[in-house]
Design a protein around this motif. Sequence first.
Motif, PDB file in Angstrom:
ATOM      1  N   TYR A 235       0.844  -1.199   0.000  1.00 31.27           N
ATOM      2  CA  TYR A 235       0.000   0.000   0.000  1.00 31.27           C
ATOM      3  C   TYR A 235       0.879   1.249   0.000  1.00 31.27           C
ATOM      4  O   TYR A 235       0.567   2.247  -0.658  1.00 31.27           O
ATOM      5  CB  TYR A 235      -0.932   0.012   1.212  1.00 31.27           C
ATOM      6  N   GLN A 236       1.971   1.193   0.737  1.00 24.48           N
ATOM      7  CA  GLN A 236       2.894   2.329   0.758  1.00 24.48           C
ATOM      8  C   GLN A 236       3.506   2.549  -0.630  1.00 24.48           C
ATOM      9  O   GLN A 236       3.665   3.699  -1.070  1.00 24.48           O
ATOM     10  CB  GLN A 236       4.003   2.091   1.786  1.00 24.48           C
ATOM     11  N   GLU A 237       3.813   1.465  -1.320  1.00 29.23           N
ATOM     12  CA  GLU A 237       4.366   1.573  -2.673  1.00 29.23           C
ATOM     13  C   GLU A 237       3.338   2.170  -3.632  1.00 29.23           C
ATOM     14  O   GLU A 237       3.674   2.980  -4.501  1.00 29.23           O
ATOM     15  CB  GLU A 237       4.800   0.198  -3.168  1.00 29.23           C
ATOM     16  N   ALA A 238       2.066   1.776  -3.460  1.00 25.05           N
ATOM     17  CA  ALA A 238       0.997   2.336  -4.296  1.00 25.05           C
ATOM     18  C   ALA A 238       0.883   3.847  -4.062  1.00 25.05           C
ATOM     19  O   ALA A 238       0.674   4.620  -5.004  1.00 25.05           O
ATOM     20  CB  ALA A 238      -0.333   1.647  -3.982  1.00 25.05           C
ATOM     21  N   ILE A 239       1.019   4.277  -2.812  1.00 24.91           N
ATOM     22  CA  ILE A 239       0.984   5.715  -2.483  1.00 24.91           C
ATOM     23  C   ILE A 239       2.164   6.430  -3.131  1.00 24.91           C
ATOM     24  O   ILE A 239       2.014   7.528  -3.693  1.00 24.91           O
ATOM     25  CB  ILE A 239       1.000   5.910  -0.952  1.00 24.91           C
ATOM     26  N   ASN A 240       3.336   5.799  -3.114  1.00 27.87           N
ATOM     27  CA  ASN A 240       4.517   6.404  -3.744  1.00 27.87           C
ATOM     28  C   ASN A 240       4.315   6.576  -5.244  1.00 27.87           C
ATOM     29  O   ASN A 240       4.648   7.621  -5.817  1.00 27.87           O
ATOM     30  CB  ASN A 240       5.753   5.534  -3.485  1.00 27.87           C
ATOM     31  N   TYR A 241       3.762   5.538  -5.882  1.00 28.07           N
ATOM     32  CA  TYR A 241       3.514   5.607  -7.325  1.00 28.07           C
ATOM     33  C   TYR A 241       2.470   6.676  -7.635  1.00 28.07           C
ATOM     34  O   TYR A 241       2.561   7.374  -8.660  1.00 28.07           O
ATOM     35  CB  TYR A 241       3.047   4.250  -7.853  1.00 28.07           C
ATOM     36  N   TYR A 242       1.467   6.793  -6.765  1.00 29.47           N
ATOM     37  CA  TYR A 242       0.445   7.823  -6.952  1.00 29.47           C
ATOM     38  C   TYR A 242       1.070   9.210  -6.895  1.00 29.47           C
ATOM     39  O   TYR A 242       0.766  10.084  -7.728  1.00 29.47           O
ATOM     40  CB  TYR A 242      -0.640   7.702  -5.879  1.00 29.47           C
ATOM     41  N   GLN A 243       1.930   9.447  -5.933  1.00 25.26           N
ATOM     42  CA  GLN A 243       2.554  10.755  -5.776  1.00 25.26           C
ATOM     43  C   GLN A 243       3.431  11.094  -6.982  1.00 25.26           C
ATOM     44  O   GLN A 243       3.448  12.240  -7.449  1.00 25.26           O
ATOM     45  CB  GLN A 243       3.369  10.788  -4.480  1.00 25.26           C
ATOM     46  N   GLU A 244       4.142  10.099  -7.510  1.00 21.61           N
ATOM     47  CA  GLU A 244       4.933  10.302  -8.731  1.00 21.61           C
ATOM     48  C   GLU A 244       4.017  10.650  -9.899  1.00 21.61           C
ATOM     49  O   GLU A 244       4.326  11.542 -10.700  1.00 21.61           O
ATOM     50  CB  GLU A 244       5.725   9.037  -9.058  1.00 21.61           C
ATOM     51  N   PHE A 245       2.903   9.943  -9.971  1.00 19.95           N
ATOM     52  CA  PHE A 245       1.941  10.152 -11.053  1.00 19.95           C
ATOM     53  C   PHE A 245       1.354  11.563 -10.996  1.00 19.95           C
ATOM     54  O   PHE A 245       1.314  12.276 -12.008  1.00 19.95           O
ATOM     55  CB  PHE A 245       0.835   9.095 -10.949  1.00 19.95           C
TER      56      PHE A 245
END
Length: 301
Positions: A235-245
């Motif tokens: 879930y933390q990785e998904a949040i990181n990818y979202y922020q990059e996006f």
Amino acid sequence: MQQSHFVKVLLGTWIVFVLGSCSPFSKLQKNGTDDEKYKGAVEYYKKEDWYRAGLLFEELIPVLKGSTESEMAQFYYAYTQYHQQQYLLSATLFKKFYETFARSEYAQEAMYMYAFSLYKDTPQFNLDQSNTLTATSALQDFINAYPDSKYRDDCTRMILELRQKLERKAYEKAKLYYKTSGFNIASYKSSVIAINNFQKEFPDSQYNEELAFLKVDAEFSLAQNSLETKQKERYQEAINYYQEFVDKYPKSRFLKESEKMYETSQKELERLTKLEQEREKEKQNAQPDASRPAKVTAANQ
């Protein structure tokens, strides 16, 4: 009636055979001298009769070795195969020519035609792209060898076109992993890896916005379908990818969908963190207090 038709067909075939065997080309091929065959091959070549010219040049090349005509016979023969769309064969022949006649005035053209033949043989984007990589390398080798050639711009254009083909292939591959990711966790992982590889290889691609969103989606779905012990990290990785996006595509058409996944991921992180804290507290409560005196029993009196 059927027998009569068969006889007519047989007679027609025989007439064609007889006329063919008596044609000037057939006579030249059977009875002509090497000099006559060479002149005839050149004449057929000028008339763009690639098939007959090719037959004669193919026959002549072994016997012309060391002669002044050998160089042009091989050069023309390569072109006859190119014009008959035998691109892999023409590529082989052009390569052999510029390697054999490196000092020839036609060596540069032969090297270009080698690369161009490979380019013509490249498949559609949805097929294996090994030939595309080979053609791209050959075109770049030509530019490196002849940076001032009149063919340079054409080679550059073809390299860009082939790179777009490779880009489309990589894009479709990444999307395929994403489309099939619902079947198993391994596909979610493969989807994220494929997208990461695509972004590194094609940083300026028109497909990167869509793939950046799909990476958020794939990682979010991976977290949802993972064991609880893996969920917090994912879930933390998904949040990181979202922020990059969001940083790169703040006005993306995928923004609303990605925000929902981001909010859910945050809530899940909070839930999992709280759950970890409660379990740690229960674990501590279950342990004996070392500061309290041990209970006296009959055994240690």
